[in-house]
Design a protein around this motif. Structure first.
Motif, PDB file in Angstrom:
ATOM      1  N   THR A  55     -35.953  -0.097  -6.061  1.00 25.23           N
ATOM      2  CA  THR A  55     -35.201  -1.189  -6.685  1.00 25.23           C
ATOM      3  C   THR A  55     -33.791  -0.742  -7.056  1.00 25.23           C
ATOM      4  O   THR A  55     -32.808  -1.451  -6.798  1.00 25.23           O
ATOM      5  CB  THR A  55     -35.939  -1.681  -7.939  1.00 25.23           C
ATOM      6  OG1 THR A  55     -37.212  -2.219  -7.551  1.00 25.23           O
ATOM      7  CG2 THR A  55     -35.137  -2.753  -8.657  1.00 25.23           C
ATOM      8  N   TYR A  96     -25.948 -16.600   1.220  1.00 21.67           N
ATOM      9  CA  TYR A  96     -27.225 -16.905   0.560  1.00 21.67           C
ATOM     10  C   TYR A  96     -27.054 -16.963  -0.954  1.00 21.67           C
ATOM     11  O   TYR A  96     -27.510 -17.909  -1.609  1.00 21.67           O
ATOM     12  CB  TYR A  96     -28.246 -15.828   0.946  1.00 21.67           C
ATOM     13  CG  TYR A  96     -29.451 -15.731   0.042  1.00 21.67           C
ATOM     14  CD1 TYR A  96     -30.427 -16.725   0.028  1.00 21.67           C
ATOM     15  CD2 TYR A  96     -29.620 -14.624  -0.802  1.00 21.67           C
ATOM     16  CE1 TYR A  96     -31.545 -16.621  -0.805  1.00 21.67           C
ATOM     17  CE2 TYR A  96     -30.718 -14.512  -1.627  1.00 21.67           C
ATOM     18  CZ  TYR A  96     -31.681 -15.517  -1.635  1.00 21.67           C
ATOM     19  OH  TYR A  96     -32.773 -15.421  -2.457  1.00 21.67           O
ATOM     20  N   GLU A  97     -26.360 -15.987  -1.519  1.00 23.91           N
ATOM     21  CA  GLU A  97     -26.205 -15.931  -2.970  1.00 23.91           C
ATOM     22  C   GLU A  97     -25.378 -17.092  -3.489  1.00 23.91           C
ATOM     23  O   GLU A  97     -25.679 -17.660  -4.549  1.00 23.91           O
ATOM     24  CB  GLU A  97     -25.545 -14.600  -3.364  1.00 23.91           C
ATOM     25  CG  GLU A  97     -25.445 -14.397  -4.872  1.00 23.91           C
ATOM     26  CD  GLU A  97     -24.753 -13.110  -5.237  1.00 23.91           C
ATOM     27  OE1 GLU A  97     -25.342 -12.305  -5.981  1.00 23.91           O
ATOM     28  OE2 GLU A  97     -23.609 -12.896  -4.776  1.00 23.91           O
ATOM     29  N   SER A 132     -27.388 -20.865  -1.906  1.00 21.99           N
ATOM     30  CA  SER A 132     -28.815 -21.165  -2.011  1.00 21.99           C
ATOM     31  C   SER A 132     -29.226 -21.272  -3.475  1.00 21.99           C
ATOM     32  O   SER A 132     -29.081 -20.305  -4.236  1.00 21.99           O
ATOM     33  CB  SER A 132     -29.647 -20.072  -1.334  1.00 21.99           C
ATOM     34  OG  SER A 132     -31.018 -20.280  -1.566  1.00 21.99           O
ATOM     35  N   ASP A 165     -30.267  -2.116  -5.453  1.00 23.33           N
ATOM     36  CA  ASP A 165     -29.215  -2.644  -6.325  1.00 23.33           C
ATOM     37  C   ASP A 165     -27.880  -1.961  -6.031  1.00 23.33           C
ATOM     38  O   ASP A 165     -26.827  -2.608  -5.993  1.00 23.33           O
ATOM     39  CB  ASP A 165     -29.578  -2.434  -7.794  1.00 23.33           C
ATOM     40  CG  ASP A 165     -30.608  -3.436  -8.299  1.00 23.33           C
ATOM     41  OD1 ASP A 165     -30.776  -4.495  -7.669  1.00 23.33           O
ATOM     42  OD2 ASP A 165     -31.246  -3.146  -9.331  1.00 23.33           O
ATOM     43  N   GLN A 189     -32.046 -21.117  -4.687  1.00 29.27           N
ATOM     44  CA  GLN A 189     -33.169 -20.212  -4.958  1.00 29.27           C
ATOM     45  C   GLN A 189     -32.768 -18.739  -4.932  1.00 29.27           C
ATOM     46  O   GLN A 189     -33.605 -17.860  -5.134  1.00 29.27           O
ATOM     47  CB  GLN A 189     -34.289 -20.425  -3.925  1.00 29.27           C
ATOM     48  CG  GLN A 189     -35.005 -21.752  -4.030  1.00 29.27           C
ATOM     49  CD  GLN A 189     -34.209 -22.890  -3.393  1.00 29.27           C
ATOM     50  OE1 GLN A 189     -33.533 -22.679  -2.381  1.00 29.27           O
ATOM     51  NE2 GLN A 189     -34.279 -24.075  -3.979  1.00 29.27           N
ATOM     52  N   ALA A 190     -31.498 -18.467  -4.682  1.00 29.86           N
ATOM     53  CA  ALA A 190     -31.054 -17.075  -4.538  1.00 29.86           C
ATOM     54  C   ALA A 190     -31.276 -16.283  -5.825  1.00 29.86           C
ATOM     55  O   ALA A 190     -30.985 -16.753  -6.922  1.00 29.86           O
ATOM     56  CB  ALA A 190     -29.583 -17.035  -4.156  1.00 29.86           C
ATOM     57  N   ASP A 191     -31.829 -15.095  -5.685  1.00 28.96           N
ATOM     58  CA  ASP A 191     -32.016 -14.208  -6.835  1.00 28.96           C
ATOM     59  C   ASP A 191     -32.045 -12.761  -6.363  1.00 28.96           C
ATOM     60  O   ASP A 191     -31.914 -12.471  -5.166  1.00 28.96           O
ATOM     61  CB  ASP A 191     -33.290 -14.558  -7.612  1.00 28.96           C
ATOM     62  CG  ASP A 191     -34.563 -14.492  -6.767  1.00 28.96           C
ATOM     63  OD1 ASP A 191     -34.527 -13.884  -5.661  1.00 28.96           O
ATOM     64  OD2 ASP A 191     -35.593 -15.030  -7.197  1.00 28.96           O
ATOM     65  N   ARG A 192     -32.212 -11.862  -7.301  1.00 34.33           N
ATOM     66  CA  ARG A 192     -32.208 -10.437  -6.995  1.00 34.33           C
ATOM     67  C   ARG A 192     -33.315 -10.069  -6.020  1.00 34.33           C
ATOM     68  O   ARG A 192     -33.103  -9.307  -5.066  1.00 34.33           O
ATOM     69  CB  ARG A 192     -32.374  -9.664  -8.305  1.00 34.33           C
ATOM     70  CG  ARG A 192     -32.381  -8.154  -8.182  1.00 34.33           C
ATOM     71  CD  ARG A 192     -32.853  -7.559  -9.499  1.00 34.33           C
ATOM     72  NE  ARG A 192     -32.686  -6.126  -9.595  1.00 34.33           N
ATOM     73  CZ  ARG A 192     -33.282  -5.390 -10.510  1.00 34.33           C
ATOM     74  NH1 ARG A 192     -34.070  -5.959 -11.421  1.00 34.33           N
ATOM     75  NH2 ARG A 192     -33.092  -4.084 -10.560  1.00 34.33           N
ATOM     76  N   ASP A 193     -34.535 -10.595  -6.238  1.00 29.46           N
ATOM     77  CA  ASP A 193     -35.639 -10.292  -5.339  1.00 29.46           C
ATOM     78  C   ASP A 193     -35.341 -10.780  -3.922  1.00 29.46           C
ATOM     79  O   ASP A 193     -35.697 -10.115  -2.941  1.00 29.46           O
ATOM     80  CB  ASP A 193     -36.931 -10.938  -5.839  1.00 29.46           C
ATOM     81  CG  ASP A 193     -37.493 -10.237  -7.070  1.00 29.46           C
ATOM     82  OD1 ASP A 193     -37.108  -9.080  -7.317  1.00 29.46           O
ATOM     83  OD2 ASP A 193     -38.319 -10.852  -7.771  1.00 29.46           O
ATOM     84  N   GLY A 194     -34.687 -11.924  -3.831  1.00 33.65           N
ATOM     85  CA  GLY A 194     -34.335 -12.455  -2.518  1.00 33.65           C
ATOM     86  C   GLY A 194     -33.381 -11.533  -1.781  1.00 33.65           C
ATOM     87  O   GLY A 194     -33.539 -11.283  -0.575  1.00 33.65           O
TER      88      GLY A 194
END
Length: 468
Positions: A211, A313-314, A317, A215, A319-324
């Motif tokens: 992770t 995407y960020e 979208s 990042d 729904q965009a998030d860190r996990d995505g």
């Protein structure tokens, strides 16, 4: 099996094969030399560059990369702003720091040789290092090959045609050598492609380390976008190419559509989203061309494609998030691993289809994943991304990673978005041509391509556009 953190490496521009790889090779050589019993007897070092490295090395700043590598610097940690001044000092003083204690002779005209006539048989990007004592006797000699994407092979330790694996494939729970195998693993174990990559990475790192490193990769990518949007001026190298990202950023930021509309129909210019993608790719590759810090994705010449599509995407979208973003990187890495294993990431071997083409394929897969695509749809997106880059040549004007390289990244990013949408929104995963067949076709095309179109600046735009 290689790691996703080998594909995505934080380094400096303008080239992973001509800048990052040679710096790493030089650093490896002096590290080995410093650990030898003859280290104290070193009086002089020499480096000979072969093939593509010699033909386009000056435009790719290979001379600076090698010299700073001999000083023990590495691409991930070196300060890009310090390189030119340090190189100039070494050139003028004809002295090279050694062992952190004293300096040795180093005359650039004598000790850094660009052998433009010879291609070593193992790979087009060859380097030969040698260390001498005061009597001119060779203390250590070594050949390295920069095989694309910042990967380096020591010819004395491993066949230079491929990257030495970190560990036996038996050590990984889900090793795969083809897209078909990857899809079968996903089907049998009910895993996503990102989860397969995650499980393999867990054999080398903890979940927390994975992770953190993901990042750091996205942070470095995003910083290259930000700096590219803020830095104006003329790119180095003599072509007089003006940075365009700051001007485009200013225009888009003043646009009434800057606040993302709820639907495309709400925007006065529906294609403005693509302008943002173009901006992101331009910003990264202008930074790369200036020797700034970027991430190999999977190479420096193609460093803007994946960050631009993640930026899309960020930004657009909901729904965009860190996990995505992490899943995007893991998925795209799986596709990059297949190209690395079954073809090449080196423009000196494959032309630009091995750089921007591969980046487009990887980005298409990553975007398809975060759009909710199935493994089959993701594989389809990756296949589309490469199929329409087959035969793409590498013919940089004056050997600089500027024309056509910078704009080519914008084209690759837009193609990736188109491929992902075609595969996920309008496809069910079934298609006539498999990703494995496309990768093999790319490999064969690269082998058939004349060397003048493979990062030598001896053909294409490089000879048909006057260099004033």
């Amino acid at each position: 099996m290689i790691s996703l953190f080998e594909l995505f490496k934080i380094g400096i521009g303008p080239s992973s094969s001509h800048t990052v790889g040679p710096m790493l090779a030089a650093c490896q050589f002096v590290t080995r030399l410093a650990q030898s019993t003859t280290a104290a007897n070193v009086h002089r070092l020499s480096v000979e560059l072969f093939g593509s490295l010699a033909l386009t090395g000056l435009g790719h700043r290979t001379d600076r990369a090698v010299v700073l590598g001999l000083c023990g610097e590495q691409p991930r940690t070196i300060d890009p702003q310090s390189i030119d001044a340090r190189f100039a000092h070494i050139e003028q003083s004809q002295r090279l720091p050694w062992l952190g204690q004293f300096e040795i002779d180093f005359n650039l005209q004598r000790d850094l040789i660009f052998n433009r006539q010879t291609f070593l048989p193992q790979h087009p990007n060859g380097l030969r290092f040698a260390a001498y004592d005061a009597g001119g006797n060779v203390l250590l000699e070594r050949e390295y090959f920069s095989i694309g994407g910042g990967f380096v092979v020591d010819s004395a330790e491993s066949p230079p045609a491929q990257t030495p694996p970190i560990a036996s494939e038996d050590a990984f729970p889900f090793s795969f050598t083809s897209a078909d195998e990857l899809l079968q693993i996903c089907k049998t174990h009910q895993l996503s492609i990102a989860q397969v990559v995650e499980r393999n990475e867990l054999t080398r790192r903890t979940a927390a380390q994975i992770t953190q490193e993901l990042d750091e990769i996205w942070k470095a990518m995003k910083e290259s976008i930000t700096l590219g949007c803020q830095t104006s001026g003329i790119l180095p190298g003599g072509l007089g190419i003006r940075r365009r990202a700051p001007e485009i950023f200013a225009k888009l930021s003043r646009s009434p559509n800057t606040a993302v509309p709820a639907t495309l129909a709400a925007a006065s210019d529906p294609l403005e989203r693509m302008d943002w993608v173009t901006l992101f790719a331009l910003a990264v590759n202008e930074q790369n061309a200036a020797g700034g810090r970027v991430v190999t994705a999977p190479t420096n010449g193609a460093a803007g494609v994946i960050p631009a599509v993640i930026g899309y995407y960020e930004k657009f979208s909901p729904q965009a998030d860190r996990d995505g973003i992490h899943n995007f990187l893991k998925t795209s890495a799986a596709i990059g691993m297949l190209y690395k294993r079954n073809a090449s990431l080196s423009a000196a071997e494959m032309g630009c289809q091995g750089e921007v083409g591969v980046a487009c394929s990887m980005a298409a897969a990553g975007l398809a994943a975060v759009m909710g695509g199935t493994p089959s749809q993701i594989e389809n997106a990756a296949e589309i991304g490469m199929e329409h880059n087959l035969g793409l040549t590498c013919d940089p004007i004056a050997g600089l990673v500027q024309v056509p390289c910078i704009e080519r990244n914008t084209m690759g990013a837009v193609k990736a978005i188109n491929a992902a949408r075609l595969a996920v929104l309008y496809g069910d995963g079934t298609h006539r041509v498999s990703l494995d067949r496309v990768i093999e076709t790319m490999r064969q095309t690269g082998l058939d391509m004349q060397s003048k179109y493979k990062e030598t600046s001896l053909g294409g735009l490089a000879v048909n556009v006057t260099n004033c």
